[in-house]
Motif scaffolding. Structure first.
Motif, PDB file in Angstrom:
ATOM      1  N   ALA A 273       0.830  -1.204   0.000  1.00 37.72           N
ATOM      2  CA  ALA A 273       0.000   0.000   0.000  1.00 37.72           C
ATOM      3  C   ALA A 273       0.865   1.255   0.000  1.00 37.72           C
ATOM      4  O   ALA A 273       0.550   2.246  -0.671  1.00 37.72           O
ATOM      5  N   VAL A 274       1.958   1.231   0.758  1.00 35.52           N
ATOM      6  CA  VAL A 274       2.862   2.381   0.803  1.00 35.52           C
ATOM      7  C   VAL A 274       3.632   2.498  -0.508  1.00 35.52           C
ATOM      8  O   VAL A 274       3.752   3.572  -1.097  1.00 35.52           O
ATOM      9  N   LEU A 275       4.157   1.365  -0.998  1.00 34.83           N
ATOM     10  CA  LEU A 275       4.966   1.372  -2.213  1.00 34.83           C
ATOM     11  C   LEU A 275       4.163   1.835  -3.428  1.00 34.83           C
ATOM     12  O   LEU A 275       4.710   2.470  -4.335  1.00 34.83           O
ATOM     13  N   ALA A 276       2.861   1.549  -3.434  1.00 32.24           N
ATOM     14  CA  ALA A 276       2.022   1.890  -4.588  1.00 32.24           C
ATOM     15  C   ALA A 276       1.919   3.393  -4.819  1.00 32.24           C
ATOM     16  O   ALA A 276       1.571   3.841  -5.912  1.00 32.24           O
ATOM     17  N   THR A 277       2.220   4.192  -3.803  1.00 30.31           N
ATOM     18  CA  THR A 277       2.135   5.652  -3.962  1.00 30.31           C
ATOM     19  C   THR A 277       3.400   6.243  -4.578  1.00 30.31           C
ATOM     20  O   THR A 277       3.412   7.417  -4.948  1.00 30.31           O
ATOM     21  N   TRP A 278       4.458   5.435  -4.686  1.00 29.80           N
ATOM     22  CA  TRP A 278       5.719   5.893  -5.282  1.00 29.80           C
ATOM     23  C   TRP A 278       5.690   5.621  -6.778  1.00 29.80           C
ATOM     24  O   TRP A 278       5.387   4.505  -7.209  1.00 29.80           O
ATOM     25  N   MET A 279       5.987   6.637  -7.595  1.00 23.54           N
ATOM     26  CA  MET A 279       5.953   6.480  -9.042  1.00 23.54           C
ATOM     27  C   MET A 279       7.293   6.864  -9.665  1.00 23.54           C
ATOM     28  O   MET A 279       7.529   8.027 -10.000  1.00 23.54           O
ATOM     29  N   PRO A 280       8.192   5.895  -9.819  1.00 25.39           N
ATOM     30  CA  PRO A 280       9.449   6.192 -10.504  1.00 25.39           C
ATOM     31  C   PRO A 280       9.205   6.425 -11.992  1.00 25.39           C
ATOM     32  O   PRO A 280       8.222   5.951 -12.564  1.00 25.39           O
ATOM     33  N   TYR A 281      10.101   7.177 -12.613  1.00 22.61           N
ATOM     34  CA  TYR A 281      10.067   7.353 -14.068  1.00 22.61           C
ATOM     35  C   TYR A 281      10.836   6.198 -14.695  1.00 22.61           C
ATOM     36  O   TYR A 281      11.999   5.957 -14.364  1.00 22.61           O
ATOM     37  N   MET A 282      10.200   5.496 -15.630  1.00 23.69           N
ATOM     38  CA  MET A 282      10.860   4.414 -16.355  1.00 23.69           C
ATOM     39  C   MET A 282      10.925   4.767 -17.830  1.00 23.69           C
ATOM     40  O   MET A 282       9.928   5.204 -18.412  1.00 23.69           O
ATOM     41  N   PHE A 283      12.080   4.538 -18.439  1.00 26.82           N
ATOM     42  CA  PHE A 283      12.306   4.859 -19.840  1.00 26.82           C
ATOM     43  C   PHE A 283      12.639   3.563 -20.581  1.00 26.82           C
ATOM     44  O   PHE A 283      13.668   2.945 -20.319  1.00 26.82           O
ATOM     45  N   LEU A 284      11.740   3.177 -21.487  1.00 26.16           N
ATOM     46  CA  LEU A 284      11.756   1.843 -22.065  1.00 26.16           C
ATOM     47  C   LEU A 284      11.788   1.895 -23.583  1.00 26.16           C
ATOM     48  O   LEU A 284      11.273   2.836 -24.193  1.00 26.16           O
ATOM     49  N   ASN A 285      12.361   0.854 -24.161  1.00 33.16           N
ATOM     50  CA  ASN A 285      12.364   0.709 -25.611  1.00 33.16           C
ATOM     51  C   ASN A 285      11.840  -0.691 -25.940  1.00 33.16           C
ATOM     52  O   ASN A 285      12.381  -1.681 -25.447  1.00 33.16           O
ATOM     53  N   PRO A 286      10.788  -0.799 -26.751  1.00 32.71           N
ATOM     54  CA  PRO A 286      10.216  -2.121 -27.045  1.00 32.71           C
ATOM     55  C   PRO A 286      11.169  -3.050 -27.777  1.00 32.71           C
ATOM     56  O   PRO A 286      10.957  -4.268 -27.785  1.00 32.71           O
ATOM     57  N   SER A 287      12.236  -2.514 -28.389  1.00 32.68           N
ATOM     58  CA  SER A 287      13.222  -3.346 -29.078  1.00 32.68           C
ATOM     59  C   SER A 287      14.343  -3.815 -28.154  1.00 32.68           C
ATOM     60  O   SER A 287      15.254  -4.526 -28.593  1.00 32.68           O
ATOM     61  N   ASP A 288      14.278  -3.419 -26.901  1.00 30.96           N
ATOM     62  CA  ASP A 288      15.269  -3.818 -25.901  1.00 30.96           C
ATOM     63  C   ASP A 288      14.658  -4.920 -25.040  1.00 30.96           C
ATOM     64  O   ASP A 288      13.827  -4.658 -24.180  1.00 30.96           O
ATOM     65  N   HIS A 289      15.064  -6.171 -25.284  1.00 28.28           N
ATOM     66  CA  HIS A 289      14.452  -7.294 -24.571  1.00 28.28           C
ATOM     67  C   HIS A 289      14.763  -7.273 -23.078  1.00 28.28           C
ATOM     68  O   HIS A 289      14.091  -7.948 -22.291  1.00 28.28           O
ATOM     69  N   ILE A 290      15.756  -6.486 -22.654  1.00 25.54           N
ATOM     70  CA  ILE A 290      16.082  -6.420 -21.229  1.00 25.54           C
ATOM     71  C   ILE A 290      15.015  -5.659 -20.448  1.00 25.54           C
ATOM     72  O   ILE A 290      14.678  -6.020 -19.321  1.00 25.54           O
ATOM     73  N   CYS A 291      14.458  -4.619 -21.048  1.00 28.42           N
ATOM     74  CA  CYS A 291      13.492  -3.794 -20.311  1.00 28.42           C
ATOM     75  C   CYS A 291      12.077  -3.838 -20.877  1.00 28.42           C
ATOM     76  O   CYS A 291      11.140  -3.377 -20.224  1.00 28.42           O
ATOM     77  N   ALA A 292      11.880  -4.398 -22.074  1.00 29.73           N
ATOM     78  CA  ALA A 292      10.584  -4.313 -22.755  1.00 29.73           C
ATOM     79  C   ALA A 292       9.450  -4.962 -21.982  1.00 29.73           C
ATOM     80  O   ALA A 292       8.280  -4.594 -22.156  1.00 29.73           O
ATOM     81  N   GLY A 293       9.761  -5.911 -21.110  1.00 23.56           N
ATOM     82  CA  GLY A 293       8.720  -6.585 -20.345  1.00 23.56           C
ATOM     83  C   GLY A 293       7.865  -5.657 -19.516  1.00 23.56           C
ATOM     84  O   GLY A 293       6.696  -5.950 -19.236  1.00 23.56           O
ATOM     85  N   TYR A 294       8.435  -4.519 -19.108  1.00 24.46           N
ATOM     86  CA  TYR A 294       7.662  -3.571 -18.303  1.00 24.46           C
ATOM     87  C   TYR A 294       6.471  -3.007 -19.086  1.00 24.46           C
ATOM     88  O   TYR A 294       5.450  -2.653 -18.490  1.00 24.46           O
ATOM     89  N   ILE A 295       6.583  -2.916 -20.406  1.00 18.55           N
ATOM     90  CA  ILE A 295       5.513  -2.323 -21.202  1.00 18.55           C
ATOM     91  C   ILE A 295       4.260  -3.181 -21.112  1.00 18.55           C
ATOM     92  O   ILE A 295       3.172  -2.707 -20.759  1.00 18.55           O
ATOM     93  N   GLY A 296       4.398  -4.474 -21.419  1.00 18.28           N
ATOM     94  CA  GLY A 296       3.268  -5.375 -21.315  1.00 18.28           C
ATOM     95  C   GLY A 296       2.798  -5.567 -19.887  1.00 18.28           C
ATOM     96  O   GLY A 296       1.604  -5.746 -19.630  1.00 18.28           O
ATOM     97  N   TYR A 297       3.742  -5.550 -18.958  1.00 18.75           N
ATOM     98  CA  TYR A 297       3.435  -5.716 -17.529  1.00 18.75           C
ATOM     99  C   TYR A 297       2.452  -4.659 -17.054  1.00 18.75           C
ATOM    100  O   TYR A 297       1.426  -4.962 -16.423  1.00 18.75           O
ATOM    101  N   PHE A 298       2.715  -3.391 -17.369  1.00 17.52           N
ATOM    102  CA  PHE A 298       1.838  -2.322 -16.905  1.00 17.52           C
ATOM    103  C   PHE A 298       0.545  -2.250 -17.718  1.00 17.52           C
ATOM    104  O   PHE A 298      -0.510  -1.910 -17.172  1.00 17.52           O
ATOM    105  N   GLU A 299       0.611  -2.575 -19.003  1.00 20.56           N
ATOM    106  CA  GLU A 299      -0.620  -2.590 -19.793  1.00 20.56           C
ATOM    107  C   GLU A 299      -1.568  -3.670 -19.284  1.00 20.56           C
ATOM    108  O   GLU A 299      -2.792  -3.470 -19.209  1.00 20.56           O
ATOM    109  N   HIS A 300      -1.007  -4.835 -18.934  1.00 20.00           N
ATOM    110  CA  HIS A 300      -1.831  -5.909 -18.363  1.00 20.00           C
ATOM    111  C   HIS A 300      -2.437  -5.480 -17.026  1.00 20.00           C
ATOM    112  O   HIS A 300      -3.607  -5.767 -16.745  1.00 20.00           O
ATOM    113  N   ARG A 301      -1.639  -4.811 -16.232  1.00 17.32           N
ATOM    114  CA  ARG A 301      -2.131  -4.294 -14.947  1.00 17.32           C
ATOM    115  C   ARG A 301      -3.358  -3.421 -15.139  1.00 17.32           C
ATOM    116  O   ARG A 301      -4.354  -3.543 -14.432  1.00 17.32           O
TER     117      ARG A 301
END
Length: 378
Positions: A273-301
């Protein structure tokens, strides 16, 4: 992470890469910074991270005085170097503390009278509410993995710890988080930024999460942060991807219901509940397989919340299957309830460019931003 710093190809170690030279590769177009503009803030944070990378390259190449290349990466924006963060193992420079030398504060409009948590449009950039729209007094920046002889061994060792969700046990993370605590004690959390790229973003994310769980929120800029989970984004079938994510959430919720004690459930829910109020800035590229998972992760959420399945998602976010089965509580790095995402949808030529830091200050790239705030609908 293992993607290596952009531009550090297999050239001899003594060769100066043009990507290390600010006058060739830096954001020279930013002659005046508007601290209410997210594009400017992103570019400055990325440049400071690049400054740390070049600091380590200067050290490795013994480039001192006029031969050193790192300094313009921060002085161009009126920052000065205050302290270096060194790895206990190989003595490499993995981070640095920068101080802003100008005093500039910009007030922003009050929130809507209805109290809604909507984003506000300021200076042409979408700026989420809840952050201070002025220059940071201090910024702590962390570089990513360097594909160079003097640092690659230790960096890869930490990449492997990151994959195993044990980066928080490393001496490098302990040095980093101590530096953050020390600065907060002096200037407070409102005057501090954290920034990192790849492995460095994993360190910044862990530090930010640790503080957020204790109620201290740091403005954090994460460039190409590693998403350490199954590479679902590589599946082309959209329906199959959604089905896998939904099934995973149900399985985690079921395991949590049968394996966790009530005390642990209560503690996790309180931290979440506390952590949910923190919003870090994330900078992602869909062609970067190291970080691209966050895009689908948040869209699914978002889809799950819209369907009223927030409780299942909350439980899924708070757990990993391995942790539930083993009875240990080792929270995966990527379990972040809320974030402000910026995606570079430009068609970059290679994975190295898609994972590189230089893309984040290039004004010719196409950036799309959206806020993902976790809402408990139960």
């Amino acid at each position: 992470m293992g993607g290596k710093e952009e531009g550090n190809k297999e050239e001899p170690s003594s060769v100066l890469s043009k990507r290390e030279v600010f006058d060739i590769s830096g954001p020279l177009h930013l002659t005046q910074i508007d601290w209410t503009n997210l594009d400017h803030r992103r570019s400055v944070a990325a440049s400071l991270v690049q400054g740390v990378c070049v600091l380590e390259r200067d050290r490795q190449q013994k480039r001192y005085g006029p031969e050193a290349q790192a300094t313009p990466w921060w002085t161009f924006f009126d920052f000065q170097l205050v302290n270096l963060l060194l790895d206990d193992n190989d003595k490499s420079i993995f981070g640095a503390i920068f101080e802003y030398k100008k005093t500039t504060t910009t007030t922003i409009p009050d929130p809507p009278p209805d109290g809604s948590n909507k984003n506000r449009q300021i200076s042409g950039a979408l700026v989420p509410p809840g952050f201070h729209q002025h220059a940071p007094i201090y910024t702590i920046a962390f570089r990513g993995t360097l594909n160079k002889r003097d640092s690659i061994s230790r960096d890869i060792e930490l990449d492997l710890l990151c994959i195993r969700h044990k980066l928080h046990k490393s001496s490098r993370f302990r040095v980093a988080v101590q530096a953050v605590h020390d600065l907060i004690a002096i200037v407070g959390s409102d005057n501090l930024w954290l920034a990192g790229h790849s492995l460095g973003s994993a360190i910044a994310l862990l530090a930010g999460k640790k503080l957020a769980k204790g109620g201290t929120f740091i403005e954090t800029y994460l460039f190409n942060p590693p998403f350490l989970s199954a590479p679902i984004e590589r599946i082309n079938n959209k329906t199959l991807k959604q089905g896998i994510r939904f099934t995973s959430g149900v399985v985690k919720a079921g395991l949590a219901a049968t394996t966790e004690t009530q005390d642990r459930k209560t503690r996790k829910e309180s931290e979440f509940a506390v952590l949910a109020t923190w919003m870090p800035y994330m900078f992602l590229n869909p062609s970067d397989h190291i970080c691209a998972g966050y895009i689908g992760y948040f869209e699914h959420r978002r889809r799950m919340e819209e369907r009223g399945a927030g409780k299942i998602e909350r439980i899924a976010l708070s757990n990993s299957v391995a942790g539930l089965l083993s009875g240990s509580y080792s929270e995966p790095l990527h379990l972040v309830p809320s974030a402000y995402l910026t995606v570079n949808s430009s068609n970059l030529a290679s994975f190295k460019k898609a994972h590189g830091i230089h893309q984040w200050w290039n004004p010719d790239n196409c950036f799309c931003s959206a806020a993902f705030k976790f809402v408990n609908n139960t």
